[in-house]
Design a protein around this motif. Structure first.
Motif, PDB file in Angstrom:
ATOM      1  N   MET A  36       0.692  -1.203  -0.096  1.00 42.81           N
ATOM      2  CA  MET A  36       0.030  -0.251  -0.062  1.00 42.81           C
ATOM      3  C   MET A  36       0.729   1.155   0.114  1.00 42.81           C
ATOM      4  SD  MET A  36      -2.093  -1.002   3.454  1.00 42.81           S
ATOM      5  CE  MET A  36      -3.074   0.558   3.226  1.00 42.81           C
ATOM      6  N   LYS A  37       0.185   2.357  -0.641  1.00 46.70           N
ATOM      7  CA  LYS A  37       1.134   3.451  -0.682  1.00 46.70           C
ATOM      8  C   LYS A  37       1.616   4.279   0.575  1.00 46.70           C
ATOM      9  CE  LYS A  37      -0.609   4.800  -5.394  1.00 46.70           C
ATOM     10  NZ  LYS A  37      -1.414   5.785  -6.066  1.00 46.70           N
ATOM     11  N   SER A  38       0.496   3.604   1.644  1.00 45.99           N
ATOM     12  CA  SER A  38       0.822   4.402   2.976  1.00 45.99           C
ATOM     13  C   SER A  38       2.063   3.534   3.570  1.00 45.99           C
ATOM     14  CB  SER A  38      -0.454   4.246   3.735  1.00 45.99           C
ATOM     15  OG  SER A  38      -0.780   2.923   4.092  1.00 45.99           O
ATOM     16  N   THR A  39       2.554   2.750   3.275  1.00 46.02           N
ATOM     17  CA  THR A  39       3.586   1.981   3.719  1.00 46.02           C
ATOM     18  C   THR A  39       4.957   2.903   3.836  1.00 46.02           C
ATOM     19  OG1 THR A  39       2.640  -0.229   3.178  1.00 46.02           O
ATOM     20  CG2 THR A  39       4.902  -0.071   3.967  1.00 46.02           C
ATOM     21  N   ASP A  81      12.605   4.006   3.124  1.00 41.12           N
ATOM     22  CA  ASP A  81      12.418   5.672   2.675  1.00 41.12           C
ATOM     23  C   ASP A  81      13.509   6.486   3.314  1.00 41.12           C
ATOM     24  OD1 ASP A  81       9.905   5.461   1.028  1.00 41.12           O
ATOM     25  OD2 ASP A  81       9.158   4.494   2.915  1.00 41.12           O
ATOM     26  N   PHE A  82      13.920   5.926   4.536  1.00 38.61           N
ATOM     27  CA  PHE A  82      15.097   6.506   5.204  1.00 38.61           C
ATOM     28  C   PHE A  82      15.832   5.566   6.138  1.00 38.61           C
ATOM     29  CE2 PHE A  82      11.666   7.175   8.204  1.00 38.61           C
ATOM     30  CZ  PHE A  82      11.882   6.952   9.212  1.00 38.61           C
ATOM     31  N   ILE A  83      16.975   5.865   6.347  1.00 38.57           N
ATOM     32  CA  ILE A  83      17.820   5.140   7.283  1.00 38.57           C
ATOM     33  C   ILE A  83      18.144   6.060   8.658  1.00 38.57           C
ATOM     34  CG2 ILE A  83      19.777   3.952   7.938  1.00 38.57           C
ATOM     35  CD1 ILE A  83      19.885   3.337   4.777  1.00 38.57           C
ATOM     36  N   ILE A  84      18.087   5.572   9.844  1.00 40.08           N
ATOM     37  CA  ILE A  84      18.511   6.304  10.998  1.00 40.08           C
ATOM     38  C   ILE A  84      19.373   5.326  11.985  1.00 40.08           C
ATOM     39  CG2 ILE A  84      16.390   5.455  12.210  1.00 40.08           C
ATOM     40  CD1 ILE A  84      16.185   8.311  13.353  1.00 40.08           C
ATOM     41  N   CYS A  85      20.343   6.318  12.408  1.00 36.82           N
ATOM     42  CA  CYS A  85      21.260   5.648  13.528  1.00 36.82           C
ATOM     43  C   CYS A  85      20.580   6.192  14.757  1.00 36.82           C
ATOM     44  CB  CYS A  85      22.676   6.083  13.195  1.00 36.82           C
ATOM     45  SG  CYS A  85      23.700   5.743  14.690  1.00 36.82           S
ATOM     46  N   LEU A  86      20.362   5.363  15.888  1.00 36.55           N
ATOM     47  CA  LEU A  86      19.866   5.568  17.014  1.00 36.55           C
ATOM     48  C   LEU A  86      21.128   6.110  18.185  1.00 36.55           C
ATOM     49  CD1 LEU A  86      17.509   2.762  17.302  1.00 36.55           C
ATOM     50  CD2 LEU A  86      16.995   5.257  16.502  1.00 36.55           C
ATOM     51  N   PHE A 148       9.629  15.013  11.168  1.00 40.51           N
ATOM     52  CA  PHE A 148       9.464  15.202   9.694  1.00 40.51           C
ATOM     53  C   PHE A 148       8.158  14.223   9.551  1.00 40.51           C
ATOM     54  CE2 PHE A 148      12.714  11.877  10.269  1.00 40.51           C
ATOM     55  CZ  PHE A 148      12.311  10.904   9.698  1.00 40.51           C
ATOM     56  N   ASP A 149       7.556  14.324   8.356  1.00 41.28           N
ATOM     57  CA  ASP A 149       6.501  13.615   7.945  1.00 41.28           C
ATOM     58  C   ASP A 149       6.724  12.751   6.746  1.00 41.28           C
ATOM     59  OD1 ASP A 149       3.919  16.258   8.561  1.00 41.28           O
ATOM     60  OD2 ASP A 149       4.745  14.500  10.121  1.00 41.28           O
ATOM     61  N   MET A 150       6.316  11.463   6.795  1.00 45.63           N
ATOM     62  CA  MET A 150       6.390  10.682   5.531  1.00 45.63           C
ATOM     63  C   MET A 150       5.154   9.682   5.412  1.00 45.63           C
ATOM     64  SD  MET A 150       7.891   9.008   3.007  1.00 45.63           S
ATOM     65  CE  MET A 150       9.631   9.953   2.800  1.00 45.63           C
ATOM     66  N   LYS A 151       4.474  10.056   4.095  1.00 43.10           N
ATOM     67  CA  LYS A 151       3.449   9.048   3.769  1.00 43.10           C
ATOM     68  C   LYS A 151       2.419   9.058   4.958  1.00 43.10           C
ATOM     69  CE  LYS A 151       6.240   6.247   0.649  1.00 43.10           C
ATOM     70  NZ  LYS A 151       6.847   5.070   0.742  1.00 43.10           N
ATOM     71  N   SER A 152       1.857  10.006   5.427  1.00 46.30           N
ATOM     72  CA  SER A 152       0.866  10.153   6.443  1.00 46.30           C
ATOM     73  C   SER A 152       1.389   9.520   7.943  1.00 46.30           C
ATOM     74  CB  SER A 152      -0.557   9.261   6.085  1.00 46.30           C
ATOM     75  OG  SER A 152      -1.067  10.089   5.148  1.00 46.30           O
ATOM     76  N   ARG A 153       2.919   9.486   8.060  1.00 40.94           N
ATOM     77  CA  ARG A 153       3.529   9.140   9.303  1.00 40.94           C
ATOM     78  C   ARG A 153       4.085  10.364   9.742  1.00 40.94           C
ATOM     79  NH1 ARG A 153       2.244   4.160  12.067  1.00 40.94           N
ATOM     80  NH2 ARG A 153       1.222   2.884  10.727  1.00 40.94           N
ATOM     81  N   ALA A 280       2.249   0.543   8.297  1.00 36.89           N
ATOM     82  CA  ALA A 280       1.127   0.681   7.481  1.00 36.89           C
ATOM     83  C   ALA A 280      -0.131   0.814   8.366  1.00 36.89           C
ATOM     84  CB  ALA A 280       1.000  -0.256   6.501  1.00 36.89           C
ATOM     85  N   ASN A 281      -0.992   1.663   8.163  1.00 37.18           N
ATOM     86  CA  ASN A 281      -2.088   1.602   9.041  1.00 37.18           C
ATOM     87  C   ASN A 281      -1.826   2.087  10.520  1.00 37.18           C
ATOM     88  OD1 ASN A 281      -3.813   1.476   6.847  1.00 37.18           O
ATOM     89  ND2 ASN A 281      -3.585  -0.794   6.977  1.00 37.18           N
TER      90      ASN A 281
END
Length: 290
Positions: A36-39, A81-86, A148-153, A280-281
């Motif tokens: 789904m596109k929202s993923t 969609d992105f990578i993050i280091c914690l 930041f926002d990404m695909k309704s997240r 998703a969702n």
């Protein structure tokens, strides 16, 4: 090897620069088996501690560059969609010059990735070099935290490297087991969560879920953890918090929020660990990469 609790998404990727808070240059990618596109798909790792220094039988500092390269290769098929280091991307080297050189090598490797990169500052990052140098290299704003926002997240990156007096720690003042989220950041967090309508994931280095170590608070936990959690819980929008700092990893759920602490990349001569998340969702799936 990998433990898959989701689907596999193969195909090529496109190179994107590190992304600043508040803007996101990476467009949604397509795949032959796109869901789904929202993923939202992102990869997370923690505590590479890359530095030019000898290992201590537990932390293999120099090996982390090769380990990071391996992580970047193995996450590519999932099209993050992105990578993050914690946090704790780097560590103190033989001297300040070696730390700067080490960060340059890490940055050059990350710039080859096809996904934007985010960093939640860790205590060793701040100990290794001036905060301003890290912020400028990774396009963080001058506060060191943001969203930041990404695909309704919605995604929040916190900075847990503050002292009790509300001042940001420096390489000279850092106390690794006395980390706070400062009052200004707490106020910003409350406003930020109030403003978004999207389900939210939070990233941090020091841990926000309470636990004891003997009779005392686990030193990996933020001192004012309860204040931070009250803000997260009151928003009703946060379901997942990802953290570093505690090298063994940890998991707990507190009042409907899951707190996942990732194992450290630096520990072990060849051991390696990262995760890919598929959101998703109102649910998510985790793929463990070993």
């Amino acid at each position: 090897s990998h433990a898959v609790h989701g689907q596999y998404f193969p195909s090529g990727l496109r190179k994107s620069p590190c992304a600043p808070f508040g803007s996101f240059p990476c467009k949604a990618k397509t795949s032959t088996r796109f869901v789904m596109k929202s993923t939202v798909r992102f990869a997370a790792f923690a505590d590479t501690h890359y530095a030019d220094r000898d290992h201590d039988q537990v932390r293999y500092y120099r090996n982390s560059l090769e380990k990071l390269q391996d992580i970047l290769i193995r996450v590519q098929p999932y099209q993050p969609d992105f990578i993050i280091c914690l946090g704790d991307l780097i560590d103190v080297g033989k001297n300040k010059g070696s730390a700067i050189a080490g960060l340059g090598r890490i940055k050059a490797l990350l710039d080859q990735s096809d996904s934007p990169f985010y960093l939640a500052l860790g205590n060793h990052d701040v100990s290794a070099m001036p905060r301003e140098a890290l912020l400028s290299r990774f396009h963080l704003n001058q506060r060191g935290y943001g969203s930041f926002d990404m695909k309704s997240r919605h995604f929040v990156v916190l900075d847990t490297n503050y002292a009790q007096d509300g001042l940001a720690y420096t390489s000279e003042t850092m106390v690794w087991d006395r980390c706070y989220v400062d009052p200004a950041q707490l106020a910003w967090l409350e406003e930020d969560l109030c403003a978004t309508a999207f389900p939210t994931t939070v990233f941090a280095h020091a841990n926000l879920n309470p636990r004891q170590q003997g009779a005392a608070l686990d030193p990996h936990v933020v001192i004012n953890h309860a204040q931070v959690r009250r803000v997260l819980e009151a928003s009703g929008k946060v379901r997942l918090v990802l953290q570093g700092h505690c090298h063994a990893g940890h998991y707990s759920a507190v009042k409907g929020i899951e707190y996942r602490t990732l194992k450290a990349v630096v520990d072990g001569e060849r051991d390696n660990y990262a995760q890919v998340y598929l959101l998703a969702n109102d649910s998510y799936r985790v793929i463990d990469l070993y």
